[in-house]
Design an enzyme around this catalytic site. Structure first.
Site, short mmCIF file in Angstrom:
data_model
loop_
_atom_site.label_atom_id
_atom_site.label_comp_id
_atom_site.label_asym_id
_atom_site.label_seq_id
_atom_site.Cartn_x
_atom_site.Cartn_y
_atom_site.Cartn_z
N TYR A 144 2.08 6.03 0.73
CA TYR A 144 0.63 5.80 0.67
C TYR A 144 0.31 4.62 -0.24
CZ TYR A 144 -4.24 6.25 -0.59
OH TYR A 144 -5.58 5.98 -0.83
N GLU A 151 -3.31 -2.41 2.99
CA GLU A 151 -4.74 -2.42 3.33
C GLU A 151 -5.45 -3.54 2.56
OE1 GLU A 151 -6.66 1.34 2.87
OE2 GLU A 151 -5.06 2.41 3.90
#
Length: 212
Positions: A144, A151
């Site tokens: 993550y 991102e």
């Protein structure tokens, strides 16, 4: 007796698992067949299914609020918002869709979801696996963090690719740069909450094994 709620949450997790499995298999197969050339049109190949899966993930917020799924609402909220906002940006900015960073982002998202949904399916069946439990709450966190960094890179590229707005319209690059500032905060809160969740579930598993 099989309840409607149990059948629903099982079907939901199974649908998400199948969808993300197809996306990841398609992405890997295209890369093995076409090499780097596959990166340019990965979004065109899997973007619709990916968008559908992420749109459906909004339901998970209602699952948690209703108690169907036992999880913390805040980290899941950040995860759902991150993915859906970024997907909308990629869909709007067509020139961004062929960038390699988008392909990497989709790959990481699918790895994350394929670490989570099999564990959720086993929990629904009341057949938890220690390997899936460890993957869900240990391996998931570093992946993550890498995904959140990816991102950030995607949003940065989007801010550079977005056309400048007129003076009376909200500037898209400015909004994306603001989102870029908020992203580390949201990711940090998510990781902190997930670490607490990991400790809780692993302690619960250890106590269960001791009772046996």
């Amino acid at each position: 007796m099989l309840s409607f709620r149990l059948a629903y949450i099982f079907c939901y997790n199974l649908l998400q698992f199948c969808g993300h499995s197809w996306i990841l298999a398609n992405t890997i197969a295209r890369f093995l067949m076409f090499g780097k050339d596959a990166l340019a049109d990965t979004f065109y190949s899997v973007g619709f299914v990916m968008s559908l899966c992420q749109l459906l993930s909004i339901l998970e917020l209602f699952h948690i609020a209703d108690g169907i799924e036992k999880a913390r609402l805040l980290p899941r909220f950040f995860q759902v918002v991150e993915k859906n906002v970024l997907l909308m940006v990629v869909i709007v900015l067509e020139e961004l869709q062929s960038k390699p960073v988008v392909c990497v982002q989709l790959f990481l998202w699918n790895v994350l979801d394929l670490l989570r949904y099999p564990h959720e399916l086993l929990c629904v069946l009341d057949q938890p696996s220690v390997a899936m439990l460890w993957s869900r709450y240990s391996l998931w966190i570093p992946v993550y963090i890498i995904s959140a960094a990816s991102e950030g890179a995607t949003v940065y590229r989007a801010a550079d690719s977005a056309p400048p707005a007129a003076s009376h319209v909200i500037s898209v690059p400015a909004v994306l740069r603001f989102y870029l500032l908020v992203l580390p905060l949201g990711a940090s809160v998510t990781v902190w909450q997930l670490l607490k969740e990991r400790r809780h579930h692993l302690d619960k598993w250890n106590k269960r094994k001791k009772r046996k």
